[in-house]
Write an enzyme that holds these catalytic residues in place. Structure first.
Site, mmCIF file in Angstrom:
data_model
loop_
_atom_site.group_PDB
_atom_site.id
_atom_site.type_symbol
_atom_site.label_atom_id
_atom_site.label_comp_id
_atom_site.label_asym_id
_atom_site.label_seq_id
_atom_site.Cartn_x
_atom_site.Cartn_y
_atom_site.Cartn_z
ATOM 1 N N SER A 1 17.618 76.747 1.531
ATOM 2 C CA SER A 1 17.350 77.249 2.876
ATOM 3 C C SER A 1 15.869 77.582 2.992
ATOM 4 O O SER A 1 15.364 78.455 2.278
ATOM 5 C CB SER A 1 18.174 78.501 3.148
ATOM 6 N N HIS B 1 18.399 72.914 4.262
ATOM 7 C CA HIS B 1 19.103 73.787 5.206
ATOM 8 C C HIS B 1 18.079 74.522 6.075
ATOM 9 O O HIS B 1 17.174 75.188 5.557
ATOM 10 C CB HIS B 1 19.954 74.784 4.423
ATOM 11 N N ASP C 1 17.516 77.231 9.113
ATOM 12 C CA ASP C 1 18.153 78.354 9.809
ATOM 13 C C ASP C 1 17.444 78.644 11.131
ATOM 14 O O ASP C 1 16.278 79.035 11.139
ATOM 15 C CB ASP C 1 18.112 79.598 8.920
ATOM 16 N N HIS D 1 21.414 74.839 10.909
ATOM 17 C CA HIS D 1 22.382 75.935 11.120
ATOM 18 C C HIS D 1 21.916 76.736 12.327
ATOM 19 O O HIS D 1 20.952 77.497 12.231
ATOM 20 C CB HIS D 1 22.417 76.772 9.828
ATOM 21 N N MET E 1 22.082 79.608 14.768
ATOM 22 C CA MET E 1 22.593 80.969 14.999
ATOM 23 C C MET E 1 22.045 81.402 16.352
ATOM 24 O O MET E 1 21.203 82.305 16.439
ATOM 25 C CB MET E 1 22.120 81.889 13.860
ATOM 26 N N MET F 1 30.192 81.665 6.011
ATOM 27 C CA MET F 1 29.103 82.631 5.778
ATOM 28 C C MET F 1 29.561 83.667 4.754
ATOM 29 O O MET F 1 30.598 84.313 4.934
ATOM 30 C CB MET F 1 28.726 83.351 7.073
ATOM 31 N N GLY G 1 17.701 86.395 4.901
ATOM 32 C CA GLY G 1 17.874 85.947 3.528
ATOM 33 C C GLY G 1 17.953 87.149 2.607
ATOM 34 O O GLY G 1 17.685 88.287 3.011
ATOM 35 N N ASP H 1 27.127 79.919 2.530
ATOM 36 C CA ASP H 1 25.745 80.317 2.840
ATOM 37 C C ASP H 1 25.608 81.833 2.778
ATOM 38 O O ASP H 1 26.262 82.554 3.530
ATOM 39 C CB ASP H 1 25.423 79.804 4.256
HETATM 40 C C1 DX5 Z 1 21.317 83.761 6.684
HETATM 41 C C2 DX5 Z 1 21.008 82.293 6.567
HETATM 42 C C3 DX5 Z 1 20.950 81.812 5.188
HETATM 43 C C4 DX5 Z 1 19.885 82.443 4.319
HETATM 44 C C5 DX5 Z 1 20.434 82.522 2.933
HETATM 45 O O1 DX5 Z 1 21.598 84.062 8.003
HETATM 46 O O2 DX5 Z 1 21.975 81.532 7.262
HETATM 47 O O3 DX5 Z 1 20.848 80.385 5.140
HETATM 48 O O4 DX5 Z 1 18.676 81.746 4.301
HETATM 49 O O5 DX5 Z 1 19.543 83.223 2.145
HETATM 50 P P1 DX5 Z 1 19.951 83.736 0.687
HETATM 51 O O6 DX5 Z 1 20.333 82.527 -0.104
HETATM 52 O O7 DX5 Z 1 18.688 84.372 0.207
HETATM 53 O O8 DX5 Z 1 21.090 84.694 0.865
HETATM 54 ZN ZN ZN Z 2 22.007 79.312 7.015
#
Ligand code: DX5
Ligand code: ZN
Length: 214
Positions: A9, A34, A36, A67, A69, A138, A145, A174
């Protein structure tokens, strides 16, 4: 079972050098990239839009796994497809008419994913499974992150696998995946692991990606 795919990501990458970061993880053995996309409304954070996806497209030939959101989502799907997304994943919680939104993604000519927040039951997908290429489970609450993995979602993967049966639908997870949590996720039956901080957090991306493979 097919081999686990690893999708770094870019949320945890250096945003001032995104093109090089994408090229670096591609070189380091990533399977997908990936991306976000956050709107400061559906989730409490803001990231990037279609212009950034278009700018990244020349830096990798890997699948761009976008992805979203964002809420509303339907008005933006075509722009992300035109920007070069290969997969567009929408949140079940971010649309009032999930079936219509999935048709919108299909019409854009890309692969269709649905993401489920930790509290959302897999049964919301019962009547749209035939429209899907991917389910994104999720394992943190979306927005940031580096959060801690929520183990309760492992059971959701098992249930989804039963629901999916022999349909060609991938299960992606994720949030909070790292060498300590990946084993349980793979054991539950995921096909694709997203990882942000576990890949970009330290300089040796190849070693970090390798450490996520069982
Ligand atoms: C969170 C994102 C993730 C995020 C994951 O909302 O959708 O893709 O980047 O980060 P890590 O792997 O650090 O939890
Ligand atoms: Zn994500």
């Amino acid at each position: 079972m097919a081999e686990l795919l690893v999708a770094p990501s870019i949320l945890s990458a250096d945003f001032a050098r995104l093109g090089q970061e994408v090229a670096a993880v591609t070189e380091a053995g990533a399977d997908w990239i990936h991306v976000d996309v956050m709107d400061g409304h559906f989730v409490p954070n803001l990231t990037l839009g279609p212009v950034v996806v278009a700018a990244l497209r020349p830096h990798t030939e890997l699948t761009l796994d976008v992805h979203l959101m964002i809420e509303p989502v339907d008005p933006y799907v075509a722009a992300f497809a035109e920007a070069g997304a290969d997969i567009i994943t929408v949140h079940a919680e971010a649309t009032r008419h999930l079936d219509r939104t999935l048709q919108c993604v299909r019409d854009a000519g890309v692969r269709v994913g649905v993401a489920l927040n930790p509290a959302t039951p897999p049964e919301v997908l019962g009547y749209v499974l035939d429209r899907l290429d991917l389910v994104l489970v999720m394992s943190v609450n979306p927005g940031f992150g580096g959060q801690r993995f929520i183990p309760a979602v492992l059971d959701k993967v098992v249930r989804l696998r039963e629901m999916i049966g022999d349909r060609p639908i991938s299960i992606e997870m994720d949030g909070g995946l790292n060498p300590d949590t990946i084993g349980a996720a793979v054991g539950a039956g995921i096909d694709v692991a997203v990882a942000g901080s576990a890949v970009f957090g330290t300089p040796d991306y190849a070693a970090n990606i390798a450490a996520l493979r069982p």
